[in-house]
Scaffold this active site. Sequence first.
Site, PDB file in Angstrom:
ATOM      1  N   GLU A 332      -7.099  -1.470  -1.390  1.00 28.97           N
ATOM      2  CA  GLU A 332      -6.161  -0.701  -0.589  1.00 28.97           C
ATOM      3  C   GLU A 332      -6.056   0.704  -1.148  1.00 28.97           C
ATOM      4  OE1 GLU A 332      -2.867  -3.715   1.218  1.00 28.97           O
ATOM      5  OE2 GLU A 332      -2.459  -2.944  -0.774  1.00 28.97           O
ATOM      6  N   CYS A 333      -6.249   1.710  -0.318  1.00 33.31           N
ATOM      7  CA  CYS A 333      -6.098   3.119  -0.676  1.00 33.31           C
ATOM      8  C   CYS A 333      -6.873   3.440  -1.949  1.00 33.31           C
ATOM      9  CB  CYS A 333      -4.620   3.480  -0.789  1.00 33.31           C
ATOM     10  SG  CYS A 333      -4.305   5.267  -0.615  1.00 33.31           S
ATOM     11  N   GLY A 334      -6.208   3.604  -3.095  1.00 32.27           N
ATOM     12  CA  GLY A 334      -6.920   3.919  -4.317  1.00 32.27           C
ATOM     13  C   GLY A 334      -7.950   2.868  -4.678  1.00 32.27           C
ATOM     14  N   MET A 337     -10.906   3.417  -2.484  1.00 27.70           N
ATOM     15  CA  MET A 337     -11.701   4.550  -2.967  1.00 27.70           C
ATOM     16  C   MET A 337     -12.603   4.133  -4.131  1.00 27.70           C
ATOM     17  SD  MET A 337      -8.582   7.261  -2.805  1.00 27.70           S
ATOM     18  CE  MET A 337      -9.410   8.442  -3.847  1.00 27.70           C
ATOM     19  N   THR A 432      -9.108  -0.861   3.042  1.00 26.96           N
ATOM     20  CA  THR A 432      -8.357  -0.047   3.996  1.00 26.96           C
ATOM     21  C   THR A 432      -7.676   1.087   3.243  1.00 26.96           C
ATOM     22  OG1 THR A 432      -6.310  -1.313   3.715  1.00 26.96           O
ATOM     23  CG2 THR A 432      -7.840  -2.062   5.418  1.00 26.96           C
TER      24      THR A 432
END
Length: 442
Positions: A332-334, A337, A432
Site C-alpha cells: 500500500e502506497c509506500g 512503491m 495500490t
Amino acid sequence: MSAAAPLPGGLIISAPASGTGKTTVTLGLLAAFRAQGLVVQPFKSGPDYIDPAFHSAASGRASVNLDTWAMPAPRIAALMQAAQGADLVLAEGSMGLFDGVAAKGETGIGASADLSGLTGWPVVLVLDVSGQAQSAAAVALGFAAMRPGLRLAGVVLNRVASPRHEALVRDGMAQAGITVFGALPRKASIELPERHLGLVQAEENPDLARILTEAGTFVAEHLDLAALRAAAQATPLPEAPARRSPPPGQRIALARDAAFSFVYPHLLADWHDQGAEILPFSPLADQGPADHADCCWLPGGYPELHAGALSAATRFRSTLARFAETRPVHGECGGYMAMGAALIDAAGTAHEMAGLLGHVTSYAKRRMHLGYRLATLRAAMPGLPAGSRLRGHEFHYSTIVTQPDMALADVVDATGTPVAETGSRRGHASGTYFHLIGQAST
C-alpha cells in the site's frame, strides 16, 4: 454484536481549520486526564494514520480511526467498543469541523461534524484567537449555528497573547453565550515537528515523553478539566452486524519499521480477531518475510526517506522475490512503491527497489495526491476476491513515471471521478496507492 455495557461519554476536539492546535490540545487533555488517574479512550475522526500513534502514547490505550465516509454505522458502533472500561472518550477531529468531501459515503462526508451527530459526542472547538478579540465569538457562533442539532459544548482559546487579550476574547464569548473551557498562551516547547505527510511519527520523536508530560501539565493549568469531563455525552448506537476486513492470510508477514508504519489499527485488529497471526519484520534491518508466512503485506510509510537503505537491503529484496514466486505480496502506497522497479528521490537519484512490479515512482517533481478512493477489484488481492468494492484513502507526493503492469482495480474518487492510480498486479504481487479502510456496503 453481543450486548455490551454502556460506553462512557465523549467529546470531539475540533477546530475551524487545520493548524489551529487541536492535536496539541487533544494530546494535552489525554495526558492531563491520565495523570488524574482517569482511563481515557482516544479516537481519530477520518483516515489519518499518524495522529493515533500520538494518542496512544499519551493515553496508554490504542487509538482507533472512525470514518463516516468509509465506514457504515454498524462498523463505527463496533469500533467504538474500544471504549469499554474507559472513564471518558476524546476524539480528535480532522481539518475543520465541517470539512469533508462533496458526496456522501457510507454515513457522511467524512466530516468531524458527521461523527458528532452519529455518536452524540459534543464538540469542543479549538480557536486560534491570535489577531482577534471579541470577533472570535462570531466564529464560534457561526460554527454553533451552521448545522441544526450540532452540540457545541464550548471553546478552548488558543495562542492567547496576554491576560488583556484573553479578557477581551472572553467578553465576546460571554455576550454570545459560548462556554469557554480555558485559554492557552503560546508554548513552543510542546509543538510537534512536521514533515511533508504531517507530523513526524511518534516513534521517531525521542523527546515525545517530555512533550506529552509538559503538554499535560500545561493543559491542566489553563483548562477546566472538570467542566470538560462534565460536558461529555454519548448517544447509544443500535447494535447490528458489522463487516470486518478479512485477513489476507492465516500467517501474515508484515513489514514494520520507520519506512513502513502506516497501517490502520482497526485492520490489524480485524485480522487478529479472525485468528490471523501477524509476523513483523524490518526491511531496513535487511530482514525478509518469514518463510512460514502465507502472505506478505507492505504498509505505507516513508520509503522515499530510506530509498538508499532499501536499495542496499539485498537480503530483504531477494527474500521477498523468492516469497512472491509462490505466495501473495501486497503493498500500500509506500509499500507499493518499494515493490516497483525503482524509486527516484527528491534529488533525482534512482534507487533500485524490489522489482516485483514494474512501475517507477518519483519524488523529483512532487505533486500531492489526496483523497478518498472507491475501488472495484479487477482481480483478487490477498483476502479479497475480484469484484470486491473497497473504500480507502490516498495521500502521497510521488508520481508514477512508468506503469507496465495490469491494473488491479477501477478506482474513483469520492465524487465518482476516475483516478489514474489504479494499482497494479503481476503474478502473486499486487499493490495500490490507496490505504484500505474497509469494504464498501453502498
